[in-house]
Enzyme design. Sequence first.
Site, PDB file in Angstrom:
ATOM      1  N   PRO A   1      -4.273 -10.372   7.398  1.00  0.00           N
ATOM      2  CA  PRO A   1      -2.860 -10.209   7.744  1.00  0.00           C
ATOM      3  C   PRO A   1      -2.248  -8.877   7.319  1.00  0.00           C
ATOM      4  CG  PRO A   1      -3.040 -11.467   5.733  1.00  0.00           C
ATOM      5  CD  PRO A   1      -4.451 -11.147   6.163  1.00  0.00           C
ATOM      6  N   GLU A   2      -3.054  -7.909   6.914  1.00  0.00           N
ATOM      7  CA  GLU A   2      -2.511  -6.683   6.327  1.00  0.00           C
ATOM      8  C   GLU A   2      -1.464  -5.994   7.198  1.00  0.00           C
ATOM      9  OE1 GLU A   2      -6.720  -6.800   4.484  1.00  0.00           O
ATOM     10  OE2 GLU A   2      -5.657  -7.599   6.212  1.00  0.00           O
ATOM     11  N   ALA A   3      -1.709  -5.932   8.516  1.00  0.00           N
ATOM     12  CA  ALA A   3      -0.775  -5.222   9.397  1.00  0.00           C
ATOM     13  C   ALA A   3       0.622  -5.817   9.343  1.00  0.00           C
ATOM     14  CB  ALA A   3      -1.296  -5.228  10.827  1.00  0.00           C
TER      15      ALA A   3
ATOM     16  N   PHE B   1       2.126  -6.588   6.808  1.00  0.00           N
ATOM     17  CA  PHE B   1       2.779  -6.038   5.620  1.00  0.00           C
ATOM     18  C   PHE B   1       2.809  -4.510   5.663  1.00  0.00           C
ATOM     19  CE2 PHE B   1       0.875 -10.108   4.404  1.00  0.00           C
ATOM     20  CZ  PHE B   1       1.984 -10.775   3.915  1.00  0.00           C
TER      21      PHE B   1
END
Length: 265
Positions: free
Chosen positions: A140-142, A144
């Site tokens: 889910p990095e994108a 954030f």
Amino acid sequence: MVAQNHSVEVRVDAELGTVLLNRPERRNALSRSMIYELREALFDLHQERRVRAVILTGAGEAFCAGRDLRELATATEDPQADQARWGEEVDELRELYLEMLRFPKPLVACVNGPALASGAGLVLACDIALAVESAVVGLPEARFGLVSGLVGPLLAFRIGAGAAARLMLTGEPCPAVEAMRLGIVHEVAADGQAARERSEQIGRQCALGSPEAVSLSKRLLIETIGEPMMSQLTGGAIAAAMARTTESAQEGLDAFLAGRPPEWK
């Protein structure tokens, strides 16, 4: 034998070693000290001659929620010092993944719950992975404002660039059964007890082989088809560190801490 640091517990039972991510109150999110403890645990188990295989799992309801975003969001009034620290943090995580990939004994991930971001990287850096039915794997990095620069190459190495792109760009969590179809995990178990028992069984199956032959088999895979991925981790580390300096990353982390949706410009 049981050895416990602040957030990592190591157990040795005959030929099996177990590394327990033991920070359940933070869903086993990786702090800098925890990354250091994991590297130390691998070193100790490398030296323990009777250990022939190592199981990695998490305490509580999560395997690993990724990097500790509260720690990641910490900033000072010195931007240059912050950038240097962010670069160091990414490099420390890269070194952990490299040490796992080069570890001469089989690493078996027992995914007892969500494995997200750098937590998914821990699964992908293991040789064999099992998951409970309720587990999910996600990048889910994108969402954030961050970039999965280290986990991306590992994911593409395991399942191919096309499938990796979908997970990296959408940020959608991948259920355990779908993760098995893609090749992220190899088996799915009904519950935690079944997964633990099966991971121990696989570890003992690995221990039946010659230690030299097993070690050379791992080395063959990493130094041949895995060689480009090892180089890509360096580029990924640079991308991850650069992304952390952007306004988007600051907004994403601020939104996380405030419990609100991010507002992208």
